[in-house]
Motif scaffolding. Structure first.
Motif, PDB file in Angstrom:
ATOM      1  N   ALA A 130       0.798  -1.232   0.000  1.00  0.00           N
ATOM      2  CA  ALA A 130       0.000   0.000   0.000  1.00  0.00           C
ATOM      3  C   ALA A 130       0.831   1.283   0.000  1.00  0.00           C
ATOM      4  O   ALA A 130       0.501   2.239  -0.716  1.00  0.00           O
ATOM      5  N   PRO A 131       1.931   1.367   0.788  1.00  0.00           N
ATOM      6  CA  PRO A 131       2.711   2.611   0.805  1.00  0.00           C
ATOM      7  C   PRO A 131       3.334   2.970  -0.542  1.00  0.00           C
ATOM      8  O   PRO A 131       3.690   4.121  -0.771  1.00  0.00           O
ATOM      9  N   PHE A 132       3.444   1.989  -1.411  1.00  0.00           N
ATOM     10  CA  PHE A 132       4.077   2.230  -2.709  1.00  0.00           C
ATOM     11  C   PHE A 132       3.064   2.489  -3.826  1.00  0.00           C
ATOM     12  O   PHE A 132       3.446   2.753  -4.964  1.00  0.00           O
ATOM     13  N   ILE A 133       1.785   2.429  -3.470  1.00  0.00           N
ATOM     14  CA  ILE A 133       0.735   2.612  -4.474  1.00  0.00           C
ATOM     15  C   ILE A 133       0.354   4.086  -4.576  1.00  0.00           C
ATOM     16  O   ILE A 133       0.051   4.733  -3.577  1.00  0.00           O
ATOM     17  N   THR A 134       0.375   4.615  -5.797  1.00  0.00           N
ATOM     18  CA  THR A 134      -0.003   6.005  -6.041  1.00  0.00           C
ATOM     19  C   THR A 134      -1.356   6.067  -6.750  1.00  0.00           C
ATOM     20  O   THR A 134      -1.837   5.069  -7.285  1.00  0.00           O
ATOM     21  N   ASP A 135      -1.953   7.250  -6.760  1.00  0.00           N
ATOM     22  CA  ASP A 135      -3.222   7.436  -7.458  1.00  0.00           C
ATOM     23  C   ASP A 135      -3.080   7.148  -8.951  1.00  0.00           C
ATOM     24  O   ASP A 135      -3.980   6.577  -9.573  1.00  0.00           O
ATOM     25  N   THR A 136      -1.942   7.541  -9.496  1.00  0.00           N
ATOM     26  CA  THR A 136      -1.700   7.296 -10.919  1.00  0.00           C
ATOM     27  C   THR A 136      -1.682   5.803 -11.221  1.00  0.00           C
ATOM     28  O   THR A 136      -2.294   5.343 -12.191  1.00  0.00           O
ATOM     29  N   LEU A 137      -1.002   5.053 -10.375  1.00  0.00           N
ATOM     30  CA  LEU A 137      -0.919   3.611 -10.582  1.00  0.00           C
ATOM     31  C   LEU A 137      -2.289   2.963 -10.434  1.00  0.00           C
ATOM     32  O   LEU A 137      -2.669   2.099 -11.242  1.00  0.00           O
ATOM     33  N   MET A 138      -3.053   3.356  -9.413  1.00  0.00           N
ATOM     34  CA  MET A 138      -4.370   2.772  -9.211  1.00  0.00           C
ATOM     35  C   MET A 138      -5.304   3.082 -10.375  1.00  0.00           C
ATOM     36  O   MET A 138      -6.147   2.266 -10.749  1.00  0.00           O
ATOM     37  N   THR A 139      -5.144   4.275 -10.959  1.00  0.00           N
ATOM     38  CA  THR A 139      -5.964   4.634 -12.111  1.00  0.00           C
ATOM     39  C   THR A 139      -5.674   3.704 -13.279  1.00  0.00           C
ATOM     40  O   THR A 139      -6.594   3.201 -13.947  1.00  0.00           O
ATOM     41  N   GLU A 140      -4.388   3.457 -13.528  1.00  0.00           N
ATOM     42  CA  GLU A 140      -4.003   2.595 -14.650  1.00  0.00           C
ATOM     43  C   GLU A 140      -4.433   1.148 -14.403  1.00  0.00           C
ATOM     44  O   GLU A 140      -4.893   0.464 -15.330  1.00  0.00           O
ATOM     45  N   ILE A 141      -4.306   0.680 -13.160  1.00  0.00           N
ATOM     46  CA  ILE A 141      -4.732  -0.682 -12.834  1.00  0.00           C
ATOM     47  C   ILE A 141      -6.250  -0.806 -12.962  1.00  0.00           C
ATOM     48  O   ILE A 141      -6.770  -1.808 -13.476  1.00  0.00           O
ATOM     49  N   SER A 142      -6.968   0.210 -12.509  1.00  0.00           N
ATOM     50  CA  SER A 142      -8.427   0.201 -12.597  1.00  0.00           C
ATOM     51  C   SER A 142      -8.898   0.184 -14.046  1.00  0.00           C
ATOM     52  O   SER A 142      -9.901  -0.445 -14.379  1.00  0.00           O
ATOM     53  N   LEU A 143      -8.153   0.873 -14.895  1.00  0.00           N
ATOM     54  CA  LEU A 143      -8.497   0.924 -16.313  1.00  0.00           C
ATOM     55  C   LEU A 143      -8.347  -0.459 -16.948  1.00  0.00           C
ATOM     56  O   LEU A 143      -9.251  -0.941 -17.648  1.00  0.00           O
ATOM     57  N   VAL A 144      -7.209  -1.088 -16.694  1.00  0.00           N
ATOM     58  CA  VAL A 144      -6.979  -2.439 -17.226  1.00  0.00           C
ATOM     59  C   VAL A 144      -7.972  -3.418 -16.600  1.00  0.00           C
ATOM     60  O   VAL A 144      -8.573  -4.255 -17.292  1.00  0.00           O
ATOM     61  N   GLY A 145      -8.169  -3.302 -15.290  1.00  0.00           N
ATOM     62  CA  GLY A 145      -9.095  -4.193 -14.600  1.00  0.00           C
ATOM     63  C   GLY A 145     -10.515  -4.058 -15.098  1.00  0.00           C
ATOM     64  O   GLY A 145     -11.241  -5.052 -15.217  1.00  0.00           O
ATOM     65  N   GLY A 146     -10.926  -2.823 -15.403  1.00  0.00           N
ATOM     66  CA  GLY A 146     -12.270  -2.592 -15.924  1.00  0.00           C
ATOM     67  C   GLY A 146     -12.499  -3.329 -17.232  1.00  0.00           C
ATOM     68  O   GLY A 146     -13.574  -3.894 -17.469  1.00  0.00           O
ATOM     69  N   VAL A 147     -11.481  -3.319 -18.084  1.00  0.00           N
ATOM     70  CA  VAL A 147     -11.582  -4.036 -19.362  1.00  0.00           C
ATOM     71  C   VAL A 147     -11.722  -5.534 -19.118  1.00  0.00           C
ATOM     72  O   VAL A 147     -12.532  -6.214 -19.765  1.00  0.00           O
ATOM     73  N   LEU A 148     -10.955  -6.065 -18.160  1.00  0.00           N
ATOM     74  CA  LEU A 148     -11.016  -7.492 -17.867  1.00  0.00           C
ATOM     75  C   LEU A 148     -12.364  -7.885 -17.257  1.00  0.00           C
ATOM     76  O   LEU A 148     -12.900  -8.952 -17.549  1.00  0.00           O
ATOM     77  N   ILE A 149     -12.907  -7.022 -16.409  1.00  0.00           N
ATOM     78  CA  ILE A 149     -14.219  -7.286 -15.820  1.00  0.00           C
ATOM     79  C   ILE A 149     -15.291  -7.264 -16.904  1.00  0.00           C
ATOM     80  O   ILE A 149     -16.210  -8.090 -16.912  1.00  0.00           O
ATOM     81  N   PHE A 150     -15.168  -6.314 -17.824  1.00  0.00           N
ATOM     82  CA  PHE A 150     -16.086  -6.253 -18.964  1.00  0.00           C
ATOM     83  C   PHE A 150     -16.013  -7.553 -19.767  1.00  0.00           C
ATOM     84  O   PHE A 150     -17.034  -8.114 -20.175  1.00  0.00           O
ATOM     85  N   ALA A 151     -14.783  -8.049 -19.976  1.00  0.00           N
ATOM     86  CA  ALA A 151     -14.595  -9.303 -20.709  1.00  0.00           C
ATOM     87  C   ALA A 151     -15.246 -10.470 -19.970  1.00  0.00           C
ATOM     88  O   ALA A 151     -15.830 -11.363 -20.589  1.00  0.00           O
ATOM     89  N   SER A 152     -15.158 -10.462 -18.636  1.00  0.00           N
ATOM     90  CA  SER A 152     -15.797 -11.516 -17.840  1.00  0.00           C
ATOM     91  C   SER A 152     -17.304 -11.479 -18.013  1.00  0.00           C
ATOM     92  O   SER A 152     -17.959 -12.516 -18.112  1.00  0.00           O
ATOM     93  N   GLY A 153     -17.858 -10.268 -18.055  1.00  0.00           N
ATOM     94  CA  GLY A 153     -19.295 -10.115 -18.268  1.00  0.00           C
ATOM     95  C   GLY A 153     -19.732 -10.681 -19.611  1.00  0.00           C
ATOM     96  O   GLY A 153     -20.768 -11.340 -19.714  1.00  0.00           O
TER      97      GLY A 153
END
Length: 223
Positions: free
Chosen positions: A167-190
């Motif tokens: 957690a201490p190494f996680i930035t807002d920028t990184l979480m945004t990029e992970i959320s973007l990729v994750g959103g695509v994968l969740i969409f694919a699961s749907g």
């Protein structure tokens, strides 16, 4: 870990209910529930992408991540390796075959992986609660599936604890990029749940590892 506890609990409850009602539970009701959950997962994925896209600092990173992650996952045959590993445990019994399918469904899904991370880092259990509903409904196929709840709890718990350490190494920028990729994968699961397009999301999961590496390197050079 309330989200993980809720997720495991719904599998237990769903399997008990399913074991009790399976003889009188018409297939058409199972189908409409799966369609509903597929639509929900698809909408959740789209929402994640729409929210993260405007805040993305590296607009093509998610495309590169998906491409490289897909290549890595396919080269490693992650879906095949996981399937073989579970098959060895199953030893060919009918119950084991059902449990094998349940483990793949509950643990290999992107919601089950992204959920604990988001819960640990942001205190947001949305993905886990959504996954709990999905898993609870799909667990109605028998009491034996309840065994998958134990595996799911250990799986998500391990991810949760690991996320807390980084957690201490996680930035807002990184979480945004992970959320973007994750959103695509969740969409694919749907799409897979809806039967529109069967995408091997397990082979795409390495895409989630690309943003941390890329953002770290780019940030080091002030980009």
């Amino acid at each position: 870990m309330i989200g993980t506890i809720a997720n495991a609990s719904t599998i237990l409850v769903g399997s008990i209910i399913g074991s009790t009602l399976r003889k009188g539970f018409d297939e058409k009701y199972k189908n409409i529930m799966m369609d509903s959950m597929g639509l929900a997962a698809t909408a959740l994925g789209i929402n994640s992408v729409v929210q993260a896209m405007p805040d993305s600092k590296y607009h093509v990173l998610f495309i590169v991540s998906l491409a490289l992650g897909g290549i890595i996952g396919t080269a490693l045959s992650l879906d095949t390796l996981f399937d073989r590993a579970v098959s060895k445990i199953s030893k060919g019994s009918n119950l084991a075959q059902g449990l094998s399918t349940a483990i793949l469904l509950y643990c290999a899904g992107t919601l089950s992986i992204l959920g604990p991370i988001q819960s640990a880092l942001q205190g947001d259990n949305t993905y886990l609660f959504t996954n709990a509903i999905l898993d609870g409904i799909t667990s109605i196929f028998g009491i034996g599936i309840a065994l998958a709840a134990i595996i799911l709890f250990c799986w998500q718990g391990a991810i949760y604890l690991l996320a807390g350490l980084i957690a201490p190494f996680i930035t807002d920028t990184l979480m945004t990029e992970i959320s973007l990729v994750g959103g695509v994968l969740i969409f694919a699961s749907g799409l897979g749940i809806l039967g529109i397009k069967k995408i091997k999301t397990l082979n795409l999961l390495p895409a989630l590892l690309i943003p941390p590496v890329a953002v770290t390197i780019l940030s080091h050079f002030g980009i």
